[in-house]
Design a protein around this motif. Structure first.
Motif, PDB file in Angstrom:
ATOM      1  N   ASP A  15       0.825  -1.211   0.000  1.00 56.32           N
ATOM      2  CA  ASP A  15       0.000   0.000   0.000  1.00 56.32           C
ATOM      3  C   ASP A  15       0.856   1.257   0.000  1.00 56.32           C
ATOM      4  OD1 ASP A  15      -2.238  -1.553  -0.016  1.00 56.32           O
ATOM      5  OD2 ASP A  15      -2.840  -1.140   2.048  1.00 56.32           O
ATOM      6  N   ALA A  16       1.942   1.212   0.786  1.00 53.17           N
ATOM      7  CA  ALA A  16       2.820   2.379   0.874  1.00 53.17           C
ATOM      8  C   ALA A  16       3.488   2.673  -0.464  1.00 53.17           C
ATOM      9  CB  ALA A  16       3.887   2.149   1.948  1.00 53.17           C
ATOM     10  N   VAL A  17       3.927   1.623  -1.155  1.00 53.19           N
ATOM     11  CA  VAL A  17       4.581   1.828  -2.451  1.00 53.19           C
ATOM     12  C   VAL A  17       3.574   2.356  -3.473  1.00 53.19           C
ATOM     13  CG1 VAL A  17       5.838   0.708  -4.322  1.00 53.19           C
ATOM     14  CG2 VAL A  17       6.309   0.061  -1.960  1.00 53.19           C
ATOM     15  N   LEU A  18       2.365   1.837  -3.445  1.00 55.60           N
ATOM     16  CA  LEU A  18       1.330   2.326  -4.359  1.00 55.60           C
ATOM     17  C   LEU A  18       1.035   3.802  -4.114  1.00 55.60           C
ATOM     18  CD1 LEU A  18      -1.086  -0.733  -4.313  1.00 55.60           C
ATOM     19  CD2 LEU A  18       0.062   0.161  -6.345  1.00 55.60           C
ATOM     20  N   ARG A  19       0.945   4.188  -2.841  1.00 55.54           N
ATOM     21  CA  ARG A  19       0.703   5.601  -2.515  1.00 55.54           C
ATOM     22  C   ARG A  19       1.831   6.471  -3.049  1.00 55.54           C
ATOM     23  NH1 ARG A  19      -0.773   3.600   2.587  1.00 55.54           N
ATOM     24  NH2 ARG A  19       1.260   4.240   3.422  1.00 55.54           N
ATOM     25  N   ALA A  20       3.065   6.028  -2.793  1.00 55.90           N
ATOM     26  CA  ALA A  20       4.213   6.811  -3.237  1.00 55.90           C
ATOM     27  C   ALA A  20       4.267   6.930  -4.757  1.00 55.90           C
ATOM     28  CB  ALA A  20       5.505   6.178  -2.712  1.00 55.90           C
ATOM     29  N   ALA A  21       3.733   5.911  -5.446  1.00 56.84           N
ATOM     30  CA  ALA A  21       3.740   5.927  -6.907  1.00 56.84           C
ATOM     31  C   ALA A  21       2.515   6.612  -7.491  1.00 56.84           C
ATOM     32  CB  ALA A  21       3.824   4.496  -7.437  1.00 56.84           C
ATOM     33  N   GLU A  79      -6.625  -5.505  -7.395  1.00 58.08           N
ATOM     34  CA  GLU A  79      -6.530  -6.900  -6.969  1.00 58.08           C
ATOM     35  C   GLU A  79      -5.110  -7.407  -7.046  1.00 58.08           C
ATOM     36  OE1 GLU A  79      -8.132 -10.874  -8.982  1.00 58.08           O
ATOM     37  OE2 GLU A  79      -9.744  -9.717  -8.054  1.00 58.08           O
ATOM     38  N   ASP A  80      -4.371  -7.026  -8.089  1.00 58.18           N
ATOM     39  CA  ASP A  80      -3.003  -7.503  -8.283  1.00 58.18           C
ATOM     40  C   ASP A  80      -2.044  -6.327  -8.118  1.00 58.18           C
ATOM     41  OD1 ASP A  80      -0.678  -8.780  -8.923  1.00 58.18           O
ATOM     42  OD2 ASP A  80      -1.191  -9.145 -11.030  1.00 58.18           O
ATOM     43  N   ARG A  81      -1.719  -6.005  -6.874  1.00 63.88           N
ATOM     44  CA  ARG A  81      -0.867  -4.851  -6.603  1.00 63.88           C
ATOM     45  C   ARG A  81       0.531  -5.027  -7.192  1.00 63.88           C
ATOM     46  NH1 ARG A  81      -3.588  -5.805  -1.682  1.00 63.88           N
ATOM     47  NH2 ARG A  81      -4.833  -4.040  -0.911  1.00 63.88           N
ATOM     48  N   ARG A 129       4.178  -1.400 -14.467  1.00 65.43           N
ATOM     49  CA  ARG A 129       4.538   0.002 -14.668  1.00 65.43           C
ATOM     50  C   ARG A 129       6.058   0.195 -14.631  1.00 65.43           C
ATOM     51  NH1 ARG A 129       0.584   3.949 -13.798  1.00 65.43           N
ATOM     52  NH2 ARG A 129      -1.446   3.112 -14.442  1.00 65.43           N
ATOM     53  N   ALA A 130       6.722  -0.530 -13.721  1.00 66.25           N
ATOM     54  CA  ALA A 130       8.183  -0.400 -13.635  1.00 66.25           C
ATOM     55  C   ALA A 130       8.849  -0.905 -14.903  1.00 66.25           C
ATOM     56  CB  ALA A 130       8.700  -1.160 -12.412  1.00 66.25           C
ATOM     57  N   GLU A 131       8.363  -2.012 -15.445  1.00 63.89           N
ATOM     58  CA  GLU A 131       8.927  -2.541 -16.687  1.00 63.89           C
ATOM     59  C   GLU A 131       8.744  -1.568 -17.848  1.00 63.89           C
ATOM     60  OE1 GLU A 131       6.962  -6.264 -17.151  1.00 63.89           O
ATOM     61  OE2 GLU A 131       8.411  -7.374 -15.927  1.00 63.89           O
ATOM     62  N   GLN A 132       7.651  -0.804 -17.807  1.00 63.44           N
ATOM     63  CA  GLN A 132       7.388   0.169 -18.863  1.00 63.44           C
ATOM     64  C   GLN A 132       8.191   1.450 -18.689  1.00 63.44           C
ATOM     65  OE1 GLN A 132       3.146   0.677 -18.708  1.00 63.44           O
ATOM     66  NE2 GLN A 132       2.745  -1.495 -19.132  1.00 63.44           N
ATOM     67  N   GLY A 133       8.958   1.532 -17.600  1.00 68.92           N
ATOM     68  CA  GLY A 133       9.806   2.695 -17.382  1.00 68.92           C
ATOM     69  C   GLY A 133       9.143   3.829 -16.635  1.00 68.92           C
ATOM     70  N   ASP A 134       8.030   3.573 -15.949  1.00 70.92           N
ATOM     71  CA  ASP A 134       7.336   4.614 -15.194  1.00 70.92           C
ATOM     72  C   ASP A 134       8.270   5.154 -14.108  1.00 70.92           C
ATOM     73  OD1 ASP A 134       5.726   5.900 -13.144  1.00 70.92           O
ATOM     74  OD2 ASP A 134       3.957   5.053 -14.129  1.00 70.92           O
ATOM     75  N   ALA A 135       8.689   6.394 -14.252  1.00 72.08           N
ATOM     76  CA  ALA A 135       9.681   6.977 -13.347  1.00 72.08           C
ATOM     77  C   ALA A 135       9.161   7.076 -11.920  1.00 72.08           C
ATOM     78  CB  ALA A 135      10.104   8.355 -13.849  1.00 72.08           C
ATOM     79  N   GLU A 136       7.879   7.409 -11.758  1.00 76.82           N
ATOM     80  CA  GLU A 136       7.316   7.562 -10.412  1.00 76.82           C
ATOM     81  C   GLU A 136       7.287   6.225  -9.686  1.00 76.82           C
ATOM     82  OE1 GLU A 136       3.725  10.167  -8.347  1.00 76.82           O
ATOM     83  OE2 GLU A 136       3.630   9.644 -10.485  1.00 76.82           O
ATOM     84  N   VAL A 137       6.917   5.161 -10.403  1.00 77.49           N
ATOM     85  CA  VAL A 137       6.890   3.832  -9.798  1.00 77.49           C
ATOM     86  C   VAL A 137       8.311   3.381  -9.460  1.00 77.49           C
ATOM     87  CG1 VAL A 137       6.417   1.385 -10.236  1.00 77.49           C
ATOM     88  CG2 VAL A 137       4.729   3.119 -10.858  1.00 77.49           C
ATOM     89  N   ARG A 138       9.232   3.608 -10.369  1.00 78.81           N
ATOM     90  CA  ARG A 138      10.610   3.196 -10.101  1.00 78.81           C
ATOM     91  C   ARG A 138      11.203   3.953  -8.920  1.00 78.81           C
ATOM     92  NH1 ARG A 138      14.024   1.544 -15.480  1.00 78.81           N
ATOM     93  NH2 ARG A 138      12.578  -0.057 -16.249  1.00 78.81           N
ATOM     94  N   ASP A 139      10.875   5.234  -8.800  1.00 80.06           N
ATOM     95  CA  ASP A 139      11.348   6.002  -7.644  1.00 80.06           C
ATOM     96  C   ASP A 139      10.760   5.443  -6.348  1.00 80.06           C
ATOM     97  OD1 ASP A 139      12.865   7.641  -9.239  1.00 80.06           O
ATOM     98  OD2 ASP A 139      11.416   9.305  -9.256  1.00 80.06           O
ATOM     99  N   ALA A 140       9.480   5.092  -6.386  1.00 77.11           N
ATOM    100  CA  ALA A 140       8.826   4.541  -5.196  1.00 77.11           C
ATOM    101  C   ALA A 140       9.468   3.222  -4.785  1.00 77.11           C
ATOM    102  CB  ALA A 140       7.337   4.354  -5.457  1.00 77.11           C
ATOM    103  N   LEU A 141       9.787   2.376  -5.755  1.00 79.03           N
ATOM    104  CA  LEU A 141      10.412   1.093  -5.456  1.00 79.03           C
ATOM    105  C   LEU A 141      11.851   1.292  -4.976  1.00 79.03           C
ATOM    106  CD1 LEU A 141       9.022  -1.031  -8.417  1.00 79.03           C
ATOM    107  CD2 LEU A 141       8.433  -1.256  -6.003  1.00 79.03           C
ATOM    108  N   HIS A 142      12.541   2.278  -5.525  1.00 79.78           N
ATOM    109  CA  HIS A 142      13.891   2.603  -5.053  1.00 79.78           C
ATOM    110  C   HIS A 142      13.850   3.003  -3.580  1.00 79.78           C
ATOM    111  CE1 HIS A 142      18.029   4.185  -5.252  1.00 79.78           C
ATOM    112  NE2 HIS A 142      17.568   5.161  -4.473  1.00 79.78           N
ATOM    113  N   GLU A 143      12.892   3.862  -3.216  1.00 80.01           N
ATOM    114  CA  GLU A 143      12.776   4.298  -1.821  1.00 80.01           C
ATOM    115  C   GLU A 143      12.381   3.134  -0.917  1.00 80.01           C
ATOM    116  OE1 GLU A 143      13.648   7.202  -0.482  1.00 80.01           O
ATOM    117  OE2 GLU A 143      14.462   7.565  -2.488  1.00 80.01           O
TER     118      GLU A 143
END
Length: 403
Positions: free
Chosen positions: A282-288, A294-296, A303-317
């Motif tokens: 939930d925290a990563v989804l909020r940050a992204a 259903e499938d978080r 999204r990360a595979e597609q290069g979504d910068a916001e998602v990648r930043d959230a996963l980095h954090e």
């Protein structure tokens, strides 16, 4: 889905000591035969006798008892070309007792049946939001899934040897009471009276069952490791010399509630800045900036595979927060490795770089290796079912008495 055969490792759970009597020796030897055939079979009686250091006559008596109990079966003569009279190859039975594993997740319920050969013979999953629901309706639905799986297993000649339930929370040493599950909203819930009667029941934290699955089913898993498992919450289990470290009250491994930023946001546990507030799903989804579905994990990974910068930043954090929390555990426990399991394993490509960087920067000794579990989110469910199967191998005489 099939899983590898059981490794020849000593029990990882709180095994029941058998008395040093003739009857106790017999029960121990029955267990030795079962573990040997399970780990290395098919084997002849002579091969079993050689491996466990008993006479062939003694092993034949034990094997005959296990065959009568439906725990072992003879497959036929050994392969030709061997010197001497051929023996019959022994294997653990594909019928008879089965382990029933169940999992209560924040957004799903799952049940499976595993036979003595480690094969998943029946499985049922229901995606349902369980957060904030009382235990009674949740466990009522789980009971329905258990009954369905048991019926399917019985149709294949199996019978349930026990039920093990994985839950995302603290479980008392009675192995049936959920003391606290913050992400479900449960407190002091006795699951024993709410699940099917007549089956031996074990309830344990989902991370503990995930670690046991890794120990028993993983490839080249070390004897000392820290297993991290997560979905909405984050749990951990410590395995030392092939055994779970439970702690004084049985609550060891609550990594998700280690504070990584003490003045951070309020957590469901009552603390502030806990790891879950930065690395839980939930925290990563909020940050992204994404809405939970259903499938978080699938959403984030896609999204990360597609290069979504916001998602990648959230996963980095999130990886950074995991690394900070794990640093304390690694410095304190000095495990041989850290194993990333549960839902987190599906996000490993984007979590691991920052996680490993933090560990390398902060740990006192050489960097601790971090690997990804091949079992992924299936680990807790498989660990629960296999814990029942291990109970059969540990004391086959008791299981035969119940049959």
């Amino acid at each position: 889905m099939s899983t590898p055969p059981h490794k020849a490792r000593p029990p990882a759970g709180p095994g029941r000591a058998l008395p040093d009597t003739q009857q106790g020796m017999r029960r121990r030897n029955l267990s030795r035969v079962m573990h040997t055939v399970s780990a290395e079979g098919p084997l002849s009686r002579a091969a079993v006798a050689s491996r466990i250091g008993l006479t062939r006559a003694a092993v034949s008596t034990l094997v005959d008892e296990l065959i009568r109990s439906g725990l072992l079966e003879e497959l036929g003569p050994e392969r030709p070309g061997r010197v001497g009279r051929p023996g019959f190859a022994l294997a653990v039975s594909g019928r008879g007792p089965a382990g029933i594993g169940a999992e209560v997740g924040v957004d799903h319920l799952a049940v499976c049946a595993v036979d003595l050969r480690g094969r998943v013979r029946s499985r049922a999953v229901r995606h349902v939001p369980n957060r904030g629901r009382s235990p009674e309706p949740v466990l009522g639905e789980l009971t329905g899934l258990v009954e369905r799986v048991v019926a399917e297993a019985e149709g294949e000649g199996l019978w349930p040897a026990g039920l093990a339930v994985a839950v995302p929370g603290l479980v008392a040493r009675d192995a049936r009471t959920v003391v606290r599950a913050p992400n479900l909203g449960w407190h002091d819930a006795d699951l024993g009276g709410l699940l099917p009667a007549g089956l031996p029941l074990t309830v344990a934290n989902e991370a503990n069952f995930g670690a046991l699955a890794e120990l028993w089913l993983g490839e080249d898993t070390p004897r000392d490791f820290l297993h991290v498992s997560a979905e909405v919450g984050i749990g951990a289990a410590v395995v030392v010399d092939g055994r779970l470290l439970h702690g004084n009250r049985g609550f060891a491994g609550e990594l998700g509630h280690v504070p990584v930023r003490p003045e951070g946001p309020q957590c469901a546990c009552g603390g502030r800045g806990c790891l879950e507030q930065y690395a839980g799903e939930d925290a990563v989804l909020r940050a992204a900036g994404l809405e939970p579905g259903e499938d978080r994990v699938g959403l984030l990974a896609g999204r990360a595979e597609q290069g979504d910068a916001e998602v990648r930043d959230a996963l980095h954090e999130a990886g950074t927060a995991l690394g900070i929390a794990l640093t304390g555990a690694v410095n304190l426990l000095d495990p041989e490795s850290v194993v990333l399991g549960g839902a987190l394993s599906g996000l490993a490509p984007w979590l691991l770089p920052s996680l490993r960087s933090e560990l390398a920067r902060r740990t006192a000794g050489p960097p601790c290796p971090v690997s990804v579990s091949p079992l992924g989110p299936e680990g807790p469910l498989l660990g629960a079912a296999h814990s029942v199967v291990r109970g059969v191998l540990d004391d086959p005489a008791a299981v035969a008495e119940r049959a």
